[in-house]
Design an enzyme around this catalytic site. Structure first.
Site, PDB file in Angstrom:
ATOM      1  N   PRO A   1       6.232 -60.647  20.090  1.00  0.00           N
ATOM      2  CA  PRO A   1       6.539 -60.152  21.437  1.00  0.00           C
ATOM      3  C   PRO A   1       7.998 -59.717  21.492  1.00  0.00           C
ATOM      4  O   PRO A   1       8.889 -60.474  21.094  1.00  0.00           O
ATOM      5  CB  PRO A   1       6.300 -61.378  22.333  1.00  0.00           C
ATOM      6  CG  PRO A   1       5.569 -62.363  21.481  1.00  0.00           C
ATOM      7  CD  PRO A   1       5.948 -62.078  20.068  1.00  0.00           C
TER       8      PRO A   1
ATOM      9  N   ALA B   1      10.785 -57.857  24.179  1.00  0.00           N
ATOM     10  CA  ALA B   1      11.023 -57.382  25.537  1.00  0.00           C
ATOM     11  C   ALA B   1      11.310 -55.890  25.542  1.00  0.00           C
ATOM     12  O   ALA B   1      12.124 -55.389  24.762  1.00  0.00           O
ATOM     13  CB  ALA B   1      12.200 -58.142  26.152  1.00  0.00           C
TER      14      ALA B   1
ATOM     15  N   GLN C   1       2.524 -63.338  25.827  1.00  0.00           N
ATOM     16  CA  GLN C   1       3.525 -64.388  25.667  1.00  0.00           C
ATOM     17  C   GLN C   1       4.078 -64.783  27.035  1.00  0.00           C
ATOM     18  O   GLN C   1       4.417 -63.938  27.857  1.00  0.00           O
ATOM     19  CB  GLN C   1       4.679 -63.972  24.765  1.00  0.00           C
ATOM     20  CG  GLN C   1       5.566 -65.189  24.453  1.00  0.00           C
ATOM     21  CD  GLN C   1       6.758 -64.875  23.593  1.00  0.00           C
ATOM     22  OE1 GLN C   1       7.662 -64.183  24.026  1.00  0.00           O
ATOM     23  NE2 GLN C   1       6.771 -65.403  22.374  1.00  0.00           N
TER      24      GLN C   1
ATOM     25  N   CYS D   1      13.370 -67.629  22.865  1.00  0.00           N
ATOM     26  CA  CYS D   1      14.237 -66.596  23.428  1.00  0.00           C
ATOM     27  C   CYS D   1      15.670 -67.118  23.556  1.00  0.00           C
ATOM     28  O   CYS D   1      15.908 -68.157  24.174  1.00  0.00           O
ATOM     29  CB  CYS D   1      13.725 -66.167  24.799  1.00  0.00           C
ATOM     30  SG  CYS D   1      14.751 -64.905  25.579  1.00  0.00           S
TER      31      CYS D   1
ATOM     32  N   ASN E   1       8.856 -66.228  10.703  1.00  0.00           N
ATOM     33  CA  ASN E   1       9.439 -65.043  11.330  1.00  0.00           C
ATOM     34  C   ASN E   1      10.920 -64.971  10.960  1.00  0.00           C
ATOM     35  O   ASN E   1      11.597 -65.990  10.904  1.00  0.00           O
ATOM     36  CB  ASN E   1       9.252 -65.147  12.851  1.00  0.00           C
ATOM     37  CG  ASN E   1       9.926 -64.030  13.634  1.00  0.00           C
ATOM     38  OD1 ASN E   1      10.643 -64.290  14.585  1.00  0.00           O
ATOM     39  ND2 ASN E   1       9.674 -62.798  13.269  1.00  0.00           N
ATOM     40  N   GLY E   2      11.389 -63.752  10.689  1.00  0.00           N
ATOM     41  CA  GLY E   2      12.803 -63.562  10.389  1.00  0.00           C
ATOM     42  C   GLY E   2      13.029 -62.775   9.117  1.00  0.00           C
ATOM     43  O   GLY E   2      12.584 -63.190   8.044  1.00  0.00           O
ATOM     44  N   ASP E   3      13.672 -61.603   9.231  1.00  0.00           N
ATOM     45  CA  ASP E   3      14.035 -60.756   8.087  1.00  0.00           C
ATOM     46  C   ASP E   3      12.815 -60.235   7.333  1.00  0.00           C
ATOM     47  O   ASP E   3      12.795 -60.183   6.099  1.00  0.00           O
ATOM     48  CB  ASP E   3      14.965 -61.504   7.116  1.00  0.00           C
ATOM     49  CG  ASP E   3      16.314 -61.824   7.736  1.00  0.00           C
ATOM     50  OD1 ASP E   3      16.661 -61.192   8.754  1.00  0.00           O
ATOM     51  OD2 ASP E   3      17.022 -62.705   7.214  1.00  0.00           O
TER      52      ASP E   3
ATOM     53  N   GLY F   1       8.760 -58.682  13.811  1.00  0.00           N
ATOM     54  CA  GLY F   1       9.438 -58.170  14.988  1.00  0.00           C
ATOM     55  C   GLY F   1      10.203 -56.905  14.673  1.00  0.00           C
ATOM     56  O   GLY F   1       9.650 -55.803  14.638  1.00  0.00           O
ATOM     57  N   ARG F   2      11.501 -57.045  14.384  1.00  0.00           N
ATOM     58  CA  ARG F   2      12.357 -55.869  14.202  1.00  0.00           C
ATOM     59  C   ARG F   2      11.893 -54.953  13.072  1.00  0.00           C
ATOM     60  O   ARG F   2      12.177 -53.751  13.089  1.00  0.00           O
ATOM     61  CB  ARG F   2      13.796 -56.320  13.955  1.00  0.00           C
ATOM     62  CG  ARG F   2      14.462 -56.976  15.160  1.00  0.00           C
ATOM     63  CD  ARG F   2      15.862 -57.457  14.838  1.00  0.00           C
ATOM     64  NE  ARG F   2      15.863 -58.496  13.812  1.00  0.00           N
ATOM     65  CZ  ARG F   2      16.928 -58.834  13.090  1.00  0.00           C
ATOM     66  NH1 ARG F   2      18.081 -58.196  13.278  1.00  0.00           N
ATOM     67  NH2 ARG F   2      16.852 -59.797  12.191  1.00  0.00           N
TER      68      ARG F   2
END
Length: 369
Positions: free
Chosen positions: A18, A20, A72, A103, A205-207, A229-230
């Site tokens: 998720p 924003a 979420q 968050c 999650n991450g990188d 995510g990114r």
């Protein structure tokens, strides 16, 4: 390797994080067109949903192609979170609820929400339990960070509490709230969480910028799936690469600039359907930078983005970009990289960690989404 979250089978074991202002129905549909997974809406506030906030209601709109509805939710009051979950499950017929305890935004943590809440383990457990009871057969999952900062880790305790409260899975973004998005994610923390939480899936999650990062994370940490995510900002075709990686198939050919421009046009048209033309053009500006990351598109073209207010204008601008005829770009990180930053917290938050009551002033969440 499929991921099981309650009654849901997620194959490949990939979840769209998720985000924003990003993971609205248009972006979810675009990502889903490239491959399988679980595609989660942007975060909404429990209080705002319960009070029937118009903007929040728009944020939980689903596309006709969404067979699995995933939302979420962020909240700090067990009663309000339960009421919001009942609305999601009963009125909106969602199939999955993810609780946000990760968050790091100051406007959320200073009210005790997001990444601040696991620092109050009794309240945290009450929120998860209330959501699970209200959801009935619909799975409730938890997304969190390593802790507030290096001196206040919370992930293991929160993961065990979520497991005990009936959560169907837990996700760890392997950074602290203080880090925001700076530095490298500590994947070893995902390994430790997986070793502690044994009866439900643990996701990492991450990188995760490329499919190889995702498979390496599962190999190195033993986690049951990944949350992206990114890595998919400006690269929704990453889901095709992830599907191929888990199927043992060759990676798809990386798109050249003309192919990227075609995707941009699809994305913008989808946003118009969801947001209306004027809002869609404003919203799409942030995506343009992500799509063009790594391409040497000149300053003259980029400087005109702010002038685009209509879809036909965007189409003309995109045609000029495509005419540059550039080959596929090298994958580069995208999205926020800010941090570290001190985490704003409610007054005396770290002196009252055993307090099971929600912080005062939480009603401020009523405004907006």
């Amino acid at each position: 390797m499929a991921l099981t979250i309650g009654p849901l089978r997620v194959d490949p074991p990939v979840v769209l994080a998720p985000m924003a202002g990003v993971t609205n129905a248009a972006f979810r549909s675009l990502c889903r067109s490239y491959g399988g997974g679980l595609f989660v809406s942007e975060m909404i506030m429990a209080r705002a949903l319960v009070e029937d906030n118009a903007r929040t209601r728009r944020m939980v709109a689903f596309g006709a192609d969404e067979d699995v509805r995933s939302v979420q939710l962020c909240g700090v009051d067990p009663a309000v979170v339960a009421a919001a979950v009942r609305i999601l499950v009963g009125d909106l017929e969602v199939d999955h609820v993810d609780l946000n305890f990760g968050c790091p935004a100051g406007k959320v943590t200073r009210k005790g929400g997001g990444a601040a809440l696991p620092a109050h383990p009794r309240l945290f457990g009450s929120v998860v339990s209330a959501a699970v009871r209200a959801a009935g057969p619909v799975p409730v999952t938890v997304k969190m960070r390593l802790g507030l900062d290096d001196g206040h880790p919370t992930a293991i305790e929160a993961g065990l509490a979520a497991e005990a409260a009936g959560a169907a899975a837990v996700t760890l973004h392997a950074r602290t709230a203080e880090q925001l998005y700076a530095g490298r994610a500590d994947w070893s923390a995902i390994t430790r969480l997986k070793e502690a939480v044994t009866s439900i899936p643990v996701l990492g999650n991450g990188d995760l910028w490329e499919a190889a990062d995702a498979t390496r994370m599962t190999d190195e940490t033993g986690c049951d799936g990944v949350v992206v995510g990114r890595g998919c900002l400006g690269r929704p075709w990453l889901f095709a690469e992830l599907s191929a990686a888990w199927a043992g198939e060759p990676a798809p050919v990386q798109p050249d600039l003309a192919a990227v421009v075609a995707v941009m046009g699809r994305h913008a048209s989808g946003l118009v359907e969801v947001l209306g033309e004027a809002r869609a053009m404003l919203d799409f500006r942030k995506h343009i930078g992500w799509y063009l990351a790594g391409f040497p598109v000149g300053r003259a073209l980029r400087s005109r983005v702010g002038e685009i207010v209509a879809l036909d204008q965007l189409a003309g601008w995109l045609a000029e970009v495509a005419a540059l005829g550039l080959p596929a770009a090298v994958v580069v990180p995208r999205g926020p990289v800010n941090g570290p930053r001190r985490v704003p917290l409610p007054d005396r938050w770290l002196e009252t960690v055993d307090d099971p009551a929600p912080p005062s002033g939480v009603e401020a969440f009523a405004s907006g989404g």
